[in-house]
Write an enzyme that holds these catalytic residues in place. Structure first.
Site, short mmCIF file in Angstrom:
data_model
loop_
_atom_site.label_atom_id
_atom_site.label_comp_id
_atom_site.label_asym_id
_atom_site.label_seq_id
_atom_site.Cartn_x
_atom_site.Cartn_y
_atom_site.Cartn_z
N THR A 172 0.87 -1.18 0.00
CA THR A 172 0.00 0.00 0.00
C THR A 172 0.91 1.23 0.00
OG1 THR A 172 -0.13 -0.16 2.42
CG2 THR A 172 -1.98 -1.06 1.16
N PHE B 266 14.42 2.71 20.35
CA PHE B 266 13.89 3.70 19.40
C PHE B 266 14.13 5.13 19.87
CE2 PHE B 266 11.69 2.20 15.55
CZ PHE B 266 12.13 0.90 15.62
N CYS C 276 7.76 1.83 5.34
CA CYS C 276 6.61 1.81 6.26
C CYS C 276 6.42 3.11 7.04
CB CYS C 276 6.77 0.64 7.23
SG CYS C 276 6.91 -0.93 6.37
C1 UGA Z 1 8.68 -0.77 11.04
C2 UGA Z 1 8.15 -1.17 12.41
O1 UGA Z 1 9.22 -1.14 13.37
C3 UGA Z 1 7.55 -2.57 12.35
O2 UGA Z 1 7.00 -2.92 13.60
C4 UGA Z 1 6.46 -2.59 11.28
O3 UGA Z 1 5.89 -3.89 11.13
C5 UGA Z 1 7.07 -2.18 9.94
O4 UGA Z 1 7.63 -0.86 10.07
C6 UGA Z 1 5.96 -2.19 8.93
O5 UGA Z 1 5.04 -1.38 9.04
O6 UGA Z 1 5.95 -3.08 8.07
P1 UGA Z 1 10.90 -1.33 9.65
O7 UGA Z 1 10.41 -0.35 8.64
O8 UGA Z 1 11.43 -2.66 9.21
O9 UGA Z 1 9.73 -1.66 10.71
O10 UGA Z 1 12.07 -0.61 10.42
P2 UGA Z 1 12.36 -0.06 11.88
O11 UGA Z 1 13.25 -0.98 12.59
O12 UGA Z 1 11.13 0.37 12.56
O13 UGA Z 1 13.22 1.24 11.51
C7 UGA Z 1 12.61 2.31 10.81
C8 UGA Z 1 13.57 3.44 10.63
O14 UGA Z 1 13.78 4.13 11.86
C9 UGA Z 1 14.96 3.06 10.12
O15 UGA Z 1 15.34 3.97 9.11
C10 UGA Z 1 15.84 3.20 11.34
O16 UGA Z 1 17.15 3.52 11.02
C11 UGA Z 1 15.16 4.34 12.06
N1 UGA Z 1 15.41 4.40 13.51
C12 UGA Z 1 15.02 3.38 14.31
C13 UGA Z 1 16.03 5.52 14.06
O17 UGA Z 1 16.38 6.48 13.35
N2 UGA Z 1 16.25 5.56 15.40
C14 UGA Z 1 15.87 4.55 16.22
O18 UGA Z 1 16.11 4.66 17.44
C15 UGA Z 1 15.25 3.43 15.66
#
Ligand code: UGA
Length: 475
Positions: A85, A291, A302
Site C-alpha cells: 500500500t 527507538f 513503512c
Molecule cells: C517498522 C516497524 O518497526 C515494524 O513494527 C512494522 O511492522 C514495519 O515498520 C511495517 O510497518 O511493516 P521497519 O520499517 O522494518 O519496521 O524498520 P524499523 O526498525 O522500525 O526502523 C525504521 C527506521 O527508523 C529506520 O530507518 C531506522 O534507522 C530508524 N530508527 C530506528 C532511528 O532512526 N532511530 C531509532 O532509534 C530506531
C-alpha cells in the site's frame, strides 16, 4: 492447513515461508512472474537474514510453492492478503488499489468457510469495505484483519514468534441482549474494555472472553497455533481497531524517533549530548531506551508513508487536528537529512565540486537492502546534486540504489570508498562500518573529517586517531 498468500513482497514472501515452516501447506501468489520464478527456485528477491534458509527448507518439504495464477488459491482455507500500500503519487494518502485488485481477483475463487485475512497496512475503513465486497461475491467466505508488525532484518523471527497477535473480526449478529454475568454463574464479569459501547458484549469481546464462539477466531488460532500455545498476547477486536493498531504503532515509533531528533536539534545549540540524554531518560521504564537513537532519522517502506497516510485519512474523517503533530514528526525527520548534508558541506570548506565524499550506507537501516525512502540514499543524492563526488558503499543495497539513482558512483569496497576521501559520512549503521578502525581509515583518506549520521562511532577513538568527529546532537 491449506493457506494462500497473495502478494510476495517483503511481507508476503516471509509470511508464506514462515507459514510453511510452521507446518501449513502454502501457495504464494504474485502478479510479478520474475519474482515468482526467483522464489520458486528458493531465491528471495530481496535481502532478509534467515529467509533463504526457511525458503529452501519449506520448498524442499513440498509444503511451499509459488504461482502467478490466482486460481491456485482455490482450495485454501485461509487467504492472506499481503500486497503493498505505497504512498500515492502526488498525495500523502495510501494507494490501496493493489489490495482492492487482489481481493477482487481472489473473490471468484473463494468458497464457503474460507477466511480472507488482510495483513497489508491500510487506511481505517478499508476492511469494512472489502468485507462488503466479499459478501457481495456470494461465496460465503469472510474477512479478518490481522496486521503485521514485522521489522525488516528480523522478519523471520518476528513472523514465527510475534510479540503480539491482533485479530480484527467481523461482528457476529448478536442474540437478544446478552447479560453481562449469568445468574449463578461463577464466570467473571467481562472487563470494561471487553464490552461494546452499549455495555453489551460485542462479537469481538465474546470471542475474547470465551474461546470457540467466533469461527474466524478459531481459524486464526489454528493458523497461529504455535504462537498461541506459547502464550503470545492476543487482542481480538473489530476491523477498525485492528487497522488503527497498526498505523498507530508505527506513528508512535516515528514520533519517538522524531522526539529524540528534536532533542538533538536543541542539543546542537546548547552543547548538550543527545546520546547521554537518551540513556538518562531511557532508564525510566515508562519511556524506555529503544527507538531513542538520534541520527539521520527514519526511512523505509513503512514509517514515512504510514504517518502520511494516517494524516490523510484522519483529515478525510474530519479529525486532521488529532494527528496534526505527525506532520511535525515528518518535518523533524526530514530536517535531520538536511543537517547531515549541511554538516558535510561545512566540513568540505569553500568548494564542494572537486571534493570526494565517502557515503557509508544506502539501505534505510542495517540488515536490509531496502532503499525505499532511505535517509542514507537521500543524503548521497543531495550531496551529488550539489556537485560533490560521492562514492557510496553498502554491504547489500547497492543494486537497489543503482536502480533508482544510476548517477551516483558505487563501490562494494569500503577501502575504495574511503581512499582519498575529503570527508566520510556514516548514514547506515551496518556493524562493519561501526567497526572501522579509525587509525587505518585515517591512513587512506585525504581529509580526516567524519560525520556520524547514526551516532554509532566511538567519538573518543576517532578523535584520538586525528579525526574531526561530528555526530548529530553531540558536542
Ligand atoms: C517498522 C516497524 O518497526 C515494524 O513494527 C512494522 O511492522 C514495519 O515498520 C511495517 O510497518 O511493516 P521497519 O520499517 O522494518 O519496521 O524498520 P524499523 O526498525 O522500525 O526502523 C525504521 C527506521 O527508523 C529506520 O530507518 C531506522 O534507522 C530508524 N530508527 C530506528 C532511528 O532512526 N532511530 C531509532 O532509534 C530506531
Amino acid at each position: 492447513m491449506k493457506i494462500s498468500v497473495i502478494g510476495c513482497g517483503y511481507l508476503g514472501a516471509v509470511h508464506a515461508a514462515a507459514m510453511a515452516e510452521l507446518g501449513h501447506d502454502v501457495v504464494g501468489i504474485d502478479v510479478d512472474a520474475a519474482k515468482i520464478e526467483q522464489l520458486s527456485q528458493g531465491h528471495p528477491p530481496f535481502y532478509e537474514p534467515g529467509l533463504p534458509e526457511i525458503l529452501a527448507s519449506a520448498i524442499g518439504s513440498g509444503r511451499l510453492r509459488f504461482s502467478t495464477d490466482m486460481a491456485d488459491a482455490r482450495g485454501s482455507r485461509v487467504h492472506f492478503v499481503a500486497v503493498g500500500t505505497p504512498q500515492q503519487q502526488g498525495s500523502n494518502a495510501a494507494d490501496v488499489s493493489y489490495v482492492d485488485a487482489a481481493v477482487t481477483a481472489l473473490a471468484p475463487h473463494l468458497s464457503a468457510g474460507d477466511l480472507v485475512v488482510g495483513k497489508s497496512t491500510v487506511p481505517v475503513g478499508t476492511a469494512g469495505r472489502l468485507a462488503a465486497l466479499i459478501d457481495a461475491s456470494g461465496s460465503g467466505a469472510s474477512l479478518a484483519w490481522n496486521p503485521e508488525f514485522l521489522r525488516e532484518g528480523f522478519a523471520v523471527q518476528d513472523t514465527v514468534k510475534p510479540d503480539r497477535l491482533v485479530y480484527g473480526v467481523r461482528a457476529l449478529p448478536l442474540a437478544e441482549e446478552v447479560p453481562l454475568v449469568e445468574e449463578g454463574s461463577t464466570k467473571e464479569a467481562p472487563s470494561r474494555n471487553q464490552l461494546g459501547a452499549a455495555g453489551f458484549e460485542t462479537a469481538a469481546s465474546r470471542a475474547s472472553s470465551t474461546s470457540g464462539n467466533h469461527p474466524d477466531v478459531d481459524t486464526l488460532n489454528e493458523v497461529y497455533a504455535a504462537a498461541v500455545a506459547s502464550g503470545t498476547p492476543l487482542v481480538i477486536t473489530d476491523y477498525a481497531t485492528a487497522e488503527l493498531v497498526k498505523v498507530s504503532a508505527n506513528a508512535f515509533l516515528a514520533t519517538k524517533i522524531s522526539f529524540i531528533n528534536a532533542m538533538a536539534e536543541i542539543a546542537e545549540v546548547t552543547g548538550a549530548d543527545v546520546t547521554q540524554l537518551a540513556d538518562a531518560i531511557g532508564f525510566d521504564t515508562r519511556i524506555g531506551r529503544r527507538f531513542l537513537n538520534a541520527g539521520v532519522g527514519f526511512g523505509g517502506g513503512c514509517l514515512p508513508k504510514d504517518i502520511r497516510a494516517f494524516t490523510a485519512r484522519a483529515e478525510e474523517l474530519g479529525r486532521g487536528q488529532s494527528v496534526a503533530f505527525l506532520k511535525e514528526v515528518d518535518a523533524i525527520n526530514l530536517r535531520r537529512r538536511q543537517r547531515v548534508v549541511d554538516l558535510t558541506v561545512e566540513a568540505l570548506g569553500d568548494t564542494v565540486w572537486d571534493k570526494k565524499v565517502a557515503v557509508l550506507g544506502l539501505a534505510f537501516k542495517p540488515h536490509s537492502d531496502d532503499v525505499r525512502d532511505s535517509p542514507a540514499l537521500d543524503v548521497a543524492v543531495q550531496l551529488r546534486g550539489l556537485g560533490v563526488n560521492v562514492v557510496a558503499t553498502d554491504p547489500q543495497a547497492i543494486a537497489n540504489a543503482r536502480g533508482r539513482h544510476p548517477q551516483l558512483t558505487y563501490t562494494s569496497s569500503l577501502e575504495a570508498a574511503l581512499e582519498g576521501a575529503d570527508a566520510v559520512v556514516l548514514v547506515t549503521e551496518w556493524p562493519e562500518f561501526a567497526a572501522i578502525d579509525p587509525v587505518w581509515a585515517a591512513s587512506i583518506v585525504r581529509g580526516r573529517v567524519v560525520i556520524d549520521g547514526r551516532n554509532r562511532l566511538d567519538a573518543v577513538a576517532w578523535r584520538a586517531a586525528g579525526w574531526t568527529y561530528k555526530g548529530l546532537g553531540r558536542p
